[in-house]
Design a protein around this motif. Sequence first.
Motif, PDB file in Angstrom:
ATOM      1  N   ARG A 252       0.826  -1.209   0.000  1.00  0.00           N
ATOM      2  CA  ARG A 252       0.000   0.000   0.000  1.00  0.00           C
ATOM      3  C   ARG A 252       0.861   1.260   0.000  1.00  0.00           C
ATOM      4  O   ARG A 252       0.575   2.217  -0.737  1.00  0.00           O
ATOM      5  CB  ARG A 252      -0.909  -0.008   1.230  1.00  0.00           C
ATOM      6  CG  ARG A 252      -1.844   1.202   1.343  1.00  0.00           C
ATOM      7  CD  ARG A 252      -2.807   1.019   2.496  1.00  0.00           C
ATOM      8  NE  ARG A 252      -2.110   0.887   3.767  1.00  0.00           N
ATOM      9  CZ  ARG A 252      -2.623   0.298   4.855  1.00  0.00           C
ATOM     10  NH1 ARG A 252      -3.822  -0.249   4.796  1.00  0.00           N
ATOM     11  NH2 ARG A 252      -1.938   0.238   5.973  1.00  0.00           N
ATOM     12  N   MET A 253       1.939   1.254   0.778  1.00  0.00           N
ATOM     13  CA  MET A 253       2.775   2.448   0.858  1.00  0.00           C
ATOM     14  C   MET A 253       3.612   2.639  -0.404  1.00  0.00           C
ATOM     15  O   MET A 253       3.796   3.772  -0.870  1.00  0.00           O
ATOM     16  CB  MET A 253       3.648   2.380   2.110  1.00  0.00           C
ATOM     17  CG  MET A 253       2.834   2.522   3.392  1.00  0.00           C
ATOM     18  SD  MET A 253       3.810   2.553   4.903  1.00  0.00           S
ATOM     19  CE  MET A 253       4.312   0.830   5.072  1.00  0.00           C
ATOM     20  N   MET A 254       4.105   1.557  -0.984  1.00  0.00           N
ATOM     21  CA  MET A 254       4.835   1.676  -2.245  1.00  0.00           C
ATOM     22  C   MET A 254       3.883   2.164  -3.349  1.00  0.00           C
ATOM     23  O   MET A 254       4.278   2.960  -4.207  1.00  0.00           O
ATOM     24  CB  MET A 254       5.457   0.343  -2.630  1.00  0.00           C
ATOM     25  CG  MET A 254       6.602  -0.097  -1.744  1.00  0.00           C
ATOM     26  SD  MET A 254       8.020   1.040  -1.756  1.00  0.00           S
ATOM     27  CE  MET A 254       8.528   0.919  -3.474  1.00  0.00           C
ATOM     28  N   ASN A 255       2.645   1.704  -3.311  1.00  0.00           N
ATOM     29  CA  ASN A 255       1.663   2.176  -4.277  1.00  0.00           C
ATOM     30  C   ASN A 255       1.402   3.670  -4.101  1.00  0.00           C
ATOM     31  O   ASN A 255       1.207   4.406  -5.082  1.00  0.00           O
ATOM     32  CB  ASN A 255       0.363   1.392  -4.132  1.00  0.00           C
ATOM     33  CG  ASN A 255      -0.617   1.687  -5.248  1.00  0.00           C
ATOM     34  OD1 ASN A 255      -0.317   1.467  -6.418  1.00  0.00           O
ATOM     35  ND2 ASN A 255      -1.787   2.195  -4.897  1.00  0.00           N
ATOM     36  N   HIS A 256       1.404   4.123  -2.852  1.00  0.00           N
ATOM     37  CA  HIS A 256       1.212   5.548  -2.569  1.00  0.00           C
ATOM     38  C   HIS A 256       2.343   6.362  -3.199  1.00  0.00           C
ATOM     39  O   HIS A 256       2.098   7.416  -3.812  1.00  0.00           O
ATOM     40  CB  HIS A 256       1.177   5.762  -1.055  1.00  0.00           C
ATOM     41  CG  HIS A 256       0.619   7.082  -0.640  1.00  0.00           C
ATOM     42  ND1 HIS A 256       0.503   7.455   0.688  1.00  0.00           N
ATOM     43  CD2 HIS A 256       0.162   8.143  -1.348  1.00  0.00           C
ATOM     44  CE1 HIS A 256      -0.005   8.662   0.756  1.00  0.00           C
ATOM     45  NE2 HIS A 256      -0.230   9.111  -0.466  1.00  0.00           N
ATOM     46  N   LEU A 257       3.588   5.888  -3.063  1.00  0.00           N
ATOM     47  CA  LEU A 257       4.716   6.580  -3.689  1.00  0.00           C
ATOM     48  C   LEU A 257       4.577   6.606  -5.209  1.00  0.00           C
ATOM     49  O   LEU A 257       4.908   7.595  -5.862  1.00  0.00           O
ATOM     50  CB  LEU A 257       6.037   5.902  -3.302  1.00  0.00           C
ATOM     51  CG  LEU A 257       6.773   6.458  -2.075  1.00  0.00           C
ATOM     52  CD1 LEU A 257       5.917   6.360  -0.822  1.00  0.00           C
ATOM     53  CD2 LEU A 257       8.092   5.740  -1.872  1.00  0.00           C
ATOM     54  N   LYS A 258       4.058   5.519  -5.748  1.00  0.00           N
ATOM     55  CA  LYS A 258       3.853   5.453  -7.198  1.00  0.00           C
ATOM     56  C   LYS A 258       2.782   6.437  -7.633  1.00  0.00           C
ATOM     57  O   LYS A 258       2.972   7.216  -8.586  1.00  0.00           O
ATOM     58  CB  LYS A 258       3.464   4.027  -7.597  1.00  0.00           C
ATOM     59  CG  LYS A 258       3.113   3.871  -9.069  1.00  0.00           C
ATOM     60  CD  LYS A 258       2.644   2.453  -9.369  1.00  0.00           C
ATOM     61  CE  LYS A 258       2.201   2.298 -10.820  1.00  0.00           C
ATOM     62  NZ  LYS A 258       1.721   0.914 -11.107  1.00  0.00           N
ATOM     63  N   LEU A 259       1.617   6.426  -6.968  1.00  0.00           N
ATOM     64  CA  LEU A 259       0.520   7.297  -7.346  1.00  0.00           C
ATOM     65  C   LEU A 259       0.880   8.774  -7.184  1.00  0.00           C
ATOM     66  O   LEU A 259       0.386   9.631  -7.936  1.00  0.00           O
ATOM     67  CB  LEU A 259      -0.720   6.980  -6.514  1.00  0.00           C
ATOM     68  CG  LEU A 259      -1.347   5.586  -6.720  1.00  0.00           C
ATOM     69  CD1 LEU A 259      -2.526   5.405  -5.784  1.00  0.00           C
ATOM     70  CD2 LEU A 259      -1.768   5.383  -8.171  1.00  0.00           C
ATOM     71  N   ALA A 260       1.724   9.084  -6.210  1.00  0.00           N
ATOM     72  CA  ALA A 260       2.134  10.463  -5.968  1.00  0.00           C
ATOM     73  C   ALA A 260       3.202  10.935  -6.951  1.00  0.00           C
ATOM     74  O   ALA A 260       3.585  12.108  -6.939  1.00  0.00           O
ATOM     75  CB  ALA A 260       2.649  10.613  -4.537  1.00  0.00           C
ATOM     76  N   GLY A 261       3.700  10.028  -7.784  1.00  0.00           N
ATOM     77  CA  GLY A 261       4.682  10.402  -8.786  1.00  0.00           C
ATOM     78  C   GLY A 261       6.112  10.403  -8.322  1.00  0.00           C
ATOM     79  O   GLY A 261       7.023  10.759  -9.077  1.00  0.00           O
ATOM     80  N   ILE A 262       6.361   9.996  -7.079  1.00  0.00           N
ATOM     81  CA  ILE A 262       7.719  10.029  -6.539  1.00  0.00           C
ATOM     82  C   ILE A 262       8.614   9.016  -7.251  1.00  0.00           C
ATOM     83  O   ILE A 262       9.756   9.329  -7.630  1.00  0.00           O
ATOM     84  CB  ILE A 262       7.701   9.791  -5.022  1.00  0.00           C
ATOM     85  CG1 ILE A 262       7.063  10.988  -4.309  1.00  0.00           C
ATOM     86  CG2 ILE A 262       9.105   9.536  -4.474  1.00  0.00           C
ATOM     87  CD1 ILE A 262       6.883  10.820  -2.824  1.00  0.00           C
TER      88      ILE A 262
END
Length: 341
Positions: A252-262
């Motif tokens: 979930r947290m890696m997906n958050h980094l992906k969705l945020a464009g980081i």
Amino acid sequence: MPSRRSFLQATTLAPFVSLTTSQPPIATIKPDRLKPGDTIGLFCPAAPAFTRETVQIAEESLQALGFKTIVGPHAYDRYGYLAGRDADRTADLHALFENRNVKAVMAIHGGWGCARLLPLLDYDLIQRNPKILIGYSDVTALLLGIYAKTGLVTFHGPVASATFNAYTVDWLKRLLIEGEALTMKNPTDKGDNLTQVQDRITTLRPGLARGRLMGGNLTVLSHLIGSPYLPDWKNAILFLEDTHEDVYRMDRMMNHLKLAGILDQISGFVFGKCTDCGPGSGYGSLTLDDVLTEYIIPLNKPAYSGAMIGHIKDKFTVALGIDAEMDATAGTIRLLESAVG
């Protein structure tokens, strides 16, 4: 009066706003290196110091390295799981930065609560009095926030309650005392085994990458997304670590980094250790290897895992904001300059 339909159309067609709200690049400030006899200030930015023995051992360890120590007055305060009120913990940090006799500021330990201080910090005061700030885990919030707002190089390394063994002390001394532009490489001792068993690195994508080192604890970092306390990620080498997280949470947290464009912005990726982050007993769980494979390999950027960064006894001290080159095949991070003045 506009109709409901026109309002919905305007809302739907509104331009996308990035979640990262990261800060633009800012001039880098290097703190002075440590010298024998310098004073290190200890404070609790999150959880309180539960026993005086813990603080005593921390002070004795730093004194054995040749330093003097002082402890923030609110280190033993209790406000639930916090070391006193946010304003008091902030006051301890401000006082240590303002004290000209203090040359480094070290968290006694983490827990939870550092991010609560970010809106209260006097960043001008910190920028006027640059000095070493070091810690890990929850302290990631302070390391990233202060760097983003001031340009001060901060350090992901041992907290004062950590084990100051030979390995950890060596990396800390080489970086903060000797000012070495060092190369971080895992130990390669096989012991009496036929091949190396402990502290191996795994190459996810081979190659070299250059950029500013930036990162820390994944849980803490991901919860700062959308705030003004994250740095610019363009061409950064992102390093991450964590502890006691179920794999679905890491996903979930890696997906958050992906969705945020980081993840799209970085030049390279290093994962340290995720202590006690196994798949557990859940039916059909992914593994951490699966998660890293899914999010990192498609980036087609140099990446490796297993670095000595995290909630572990033997750890690197890593400078945030310093230019470095990583070799994902060899599993090394080479600083291109000293991290201290």
